[in-house]
Design a protein around this motif. Structure first.
Motif, PDB file in Angstrom:
ATOM      1  N   ALA A  51       0.871  -1.177   0.000  1.00 50.41           N
ATOM      2  CA  ALA A  51       0.000   0.000   0.000  1.00 50.41           C
ATOM      3  C   ALA A  51       0.907   1.226   0.000  1.00 50.41           C
ATOM      4  CB  ALA A  51      -0.893   0.004   1.235  1.00 50.41           C
ATOM      5  N   PRO A  52       1.065   1.920  -1.145  1.00 46.78           N
ATOM      6  CA  PRO A  52       2.127   2.911  -1.299  1.00 46.78           C
ATOM      7  C   PRO A  52       1.952   4.179  -0.488  1.00 46.78           C
ATOM      8  CG  PRO A  52       0.695   2.918  -3.202  1.00 46.78           C
ATOM      9  CD  PRO A  52       0.260   1.770  -2.353  1.00 46.78           C
ATOM     10  N   THR A  53       0.757   4.423   0.042  1.00 45.57           N
ATOM     11  CA  THR A  53       0.577   5.634   0.842  1.00 45.57           C
ATOM     12  C   THR A  53       0.615   5.330   2.334  1.00 45.57           C
ATOM     13  OG1 THR A  53      -1.833   5.348   0.701  1.00 45.57           O
ATOM     14  CG2 THR A  53      -0.794   6.736  -0.960  1.00 45.57           C
ATOM     15  N   ALA A  54       0.996   4.124   2.680  1.00 43.46           N
ATOM     16  CA  ALA A  54       0.955   3.728   4.086  1.00 43.46           C
ATOM     17  C   ALA A  54       2.034   4.428   4.912  1.00 43.46           C
ATOM     18  CB  ALA A  54       1.133   2.212   4.203  1.00 43.46           C
ATOM     19  N   ALA A  67      17.678   8.959   4.614  1.00 46.47           N
ATOM     20  CA  ALA A  67      19.025   9.273   4.132  1.00 46.47           C
ATOM     21  C   ALA A  67      19.103   9.082   2.616  1.00 46.47           C
ATOM     22  CB  ALA A  67      20.047   8.392   4.836  1.00 46.47           C
ATOM     23  N   LEU A  68      18.518   7.994   2.113  1.00 48.12           N
ATOM     24  CA  LEU A  68      18.496   7.773   0.672  1.00 48.12           C
ATOM     25  C   LEU A  68      17.692   8.857  -0.033  1.00 48.12           C
ATOM     26  CD1 LEU A  68      18.018   3.901   0.567  1.00 48.12           C
ATOM     27  CD2 LEU A  68      19.978   5.164  -0.341  1.00 48.12           C
ATOM     28  N   ASP A  69      16.563   9.211   0.555  1.00 47.19           N
ATOM     29  CA  ASP A  69      15.722  10.258  -0.021  1.00 47.19           C
ATOM     30  C   ASP A  69      16.496  11.569  -0.139  1.00 47.19           C
ATOM     31  OD1 ASP A  69      12.934  11.320  -0.737  1.00 47.19           O
ATOM     32  OD2 ASP A  69      13.505  12.626   0.927  1.00 47.19           O
ATOM     33  N   PHE A  70      17.311  11.892   0.870  1.00 42.51           N
ATOM     34  CA  PHE A  70      18.102  13.119   0.847  1.00 42.51           C
ATOM     35  C   PHE A  70      19.062  13.141  -0.338  1.00 42.51           C
ATOM     36  CE2 PHE A  70      22.130  15.205   1.958  1.00 42.51           C
ATOM     37  CZ  PHE A  70      21.689  16.520   2.086  1.00 42.51           C
ATOM     38  N   LEU A  71      19.584  11.973  -0.712  1.00 41.93           N
ATOM     39  CA  LEU A  71      20.527  11.899  -1.819  1.00 41.93           C
ATOM     40  C   LEU A  71      19.868  12.189  -3.164  1.00 41.93           C
ATOM     41  CD1 LEU A  71      22.615   8.765  -0.791  1.00 41.93           C
ATOM     42  CD2 LEU A  71      23.217  11.185  -0.523  1.00 41.93           C
ATOM     43  N   GLY A  72      18.547  12.172  -3.189  1.00 44.04           N
ATOM     44  CA  GLY A  72      17.825  12.535  -4.408  1.00 44.04           C
ATOM     45  C   GLY A  72      17.287  13.941  -4.386  1.00 44.04           C
ATOM     46  N   GLY A 176      14.058   3.125  -4.878  1.00 48.03           N
ATOM     47  CA  GLY A 176      12.642   2.811  -5.052  1.00 48.03           C
ATOM     48  C   GLY A 176      12.014   2.350  -3.749  1.00 48.03           C
ATOM     49  N   TRP A 177      12.730   1.519  -3.014  1.00 47.51           N
ATOM     50  CA  TRP A 177      12.245   1.068  -1.701  1.00 47.51           C
ATOM     51  C   TRP A 177      12.036   2.258  -0.773  1.00 47.51           C
ATOM     52  CZ3 TRP A 177      15.303   1.817   2.738  1.00 47.51           C
ATOM     53  CH2 TRP A 177      14.759   1.302   3.920  1.00 47.51           C
ATOM     54  N   ALA A 178      12.993   3.179  -0.763  1.00 56.60           N
ATOM     55  CA  ALA A 178      12.874   4.347   0.111  1.00 56.60           C
ATOM     56  C   ALA A 178      11.668   5.199  -0.267  1.00 56.60           C
ATOM     57  CB  ALA A 178      14.156   5.177   0.048  1.00 56.60           C
ATOM     58  N   GLN A 179      11.485   5.432  -1.561  1.00 56.45           N
ATOM     59  CA  GLN A 179      10.398   6.300  -2.000  1.00 56.45           C
ATOM     60  C   GLN A 179       9.025   5.687  -1.737  1.00 56.45           C
ATOM     61  OE1 GLN A 179      10.945   9.571  -3.194  1.00 56.45           O
ATOM     62  NE2 GLN A 179      12.851   8.890  -2.238  1.00 56.45           N
ATOM     63  N   VAL A 180       8.910   4.388  -1.988  1.00 55.80           N
ATOM     64  CA  VAL A 180       7.631   3.707  -1.735  1.00 55.80           C
ATOM     65  C   VAL A 180       7.398   3.584  -0.236  1.00 55.80           C
ATOM     66  CG1 VAL A 180       6.345   1.557  -2.025  1.00 55.80           C
ATOM     67  CG2 VAL A 180       7.688   2.487  -3.928  1.00 55.80           C
ATOM     68  N   GLY A 181       8.437   3.229   0.512  1.00 54.44           N
ATOM     69  CA  GLY A 181       8.294   3.069   1.955  1.00 54.44           C
ATOM     70  C   GLY A 181       7.941   4.354   2.665  1.00 54.44           C
ATOM     71  N   LEU A 182       8.414   5.479   2.138  1.00 56.04           N
ATOM     72  CA  LEU A 182       8.083   6.774   2.734  1.00 56.04           C
ATOM     73  C   LEU A 182       6.752   7.327   2.229  1.00 56.04           C
ATOM     74  CD1 LEU A 182      11.616   8.458   2.539  1.00 56.04           C
ATOM     75  CD2 LEU A 182      10.434   7.683   4.618  1.00 56.04           C
ATOM     76  N   GLY A 183       6.125   6.576   1.330  1.00 55.95           N
ATOM     77  CA  GLY A 183       4.832   7.009   0.822  1.00 55.95           C
ATOM     78  C   GLY A 183       4.909   8.125  -0.190  1.00 55.95           C
TER      79      GLY A 183
END
Length: 232
Positions: A51-54, A67-72, A176-183
């Motif tokens: 559930a991608p908005t979870a 941390a991964l999100d920050f790198l983008g 991709g895991w970071a972006q989906v996991g963070l919703g």
């Protein structure tokens, strides 16, 4: 043309496979874009995965994802690019430095353009989501590093192609895991971002090589003409 194989940013041995991969990736980007154009919710494929908005990540994995999100993000991406360009210049690879900047710019530019063309949203109409720019950028950086490492490591077609695909898969899966996991994105957004990089980076490498070679040929001709005029 004599020194081209040593300075090329698109390894000649990988071109047939990379061309095929780029074409297939572009096809996936188009198909997913058509499927989810104008949508504002997860699709069937997305729901099979998560559930991608979870936004369900908890410490310590949430900190890893952030941390991964920050790198983008602009600041993090800028630092990564600066380090990569500095490394190329220290190794006396100016063409590679141009490639890193051009590859990142074209990939992010393509992802941004696609976001507006497809119009898929998440968390409201103002948040365009397809494809994931973070995933596209991080994958592009990994691809460029693999391209440049292949000739330095003396890898042939099979080993070089494997290195490129492993690097792209690892970077794309992590971001991709970071972006989906963070919703922040649907799973298919991440897939679209990954494929965007696979389609754009080889094409950019080819253009950089072709442009640099032409400029080099013109410079050689001017030098030769000047030498002939000096002798006469």
């Amino acid at each position: 043309m004599t020194g081209r194989p040593a300075t090329s940013v698109l390894p000649p041995t990988l071109r047939p496979w990379l061309g095929l991969i780029a074409a297939l990736s572009a096809l996936v980007v188009v198909v997913l874009g058509v499927m989810y154009a104008g949508h504002g919710e997860s699709g069937t494929v997305d729901r099979w995965i998560i559930a991608p908005t979870a936004d369900s990540l908890r410490p310590p994995w949430r900190r890893v994802a952030l941390a991964l999100d920050f790198l983008g993000e602009p600041v993090g991406a800028g630092v990564l690019l600066a380090v990569a360009v500095a490394g190329c210049l220290l190794l006396r690879r100016p063409r590679a430095a141009v490639f890193v900047v051009a590859g990142a710019a074209t990939t992010v530019g393509a992802a941004t353009l696609l976001k507006h063309l497809v119009g898929r949203t998440i968390h409201g109409p103002d948040n365009l989501s397809y494809p994931s720019g973070h995933t596209a950028f991080f994958t592009a950086l990994a691809l460029m590093a693999a391209f440049l490492a292949t000739p330095r490591l003396g890898l042939g077609r099979t080993a070089g192609t494997s290195l490129v695909l492993i690097a792209a898969l690892a970077a794309g899966a992590a971001m991709g895991w970071a972006q989906v996991g963070l919703g922040a994105h649907y799973p298919t957004d991440a897939l679209g971002g990954w494929c965007t990089a696979l389609a754009v980076v080889p094409a950019t490498a080819w253009l950089v090589d072709r442009t640099a070679d032409r400029l080099g040929e013109r410079s050689d001709r001017r030098t030769a003409d000047a030498g002939r005029q000096a002798r006469h």
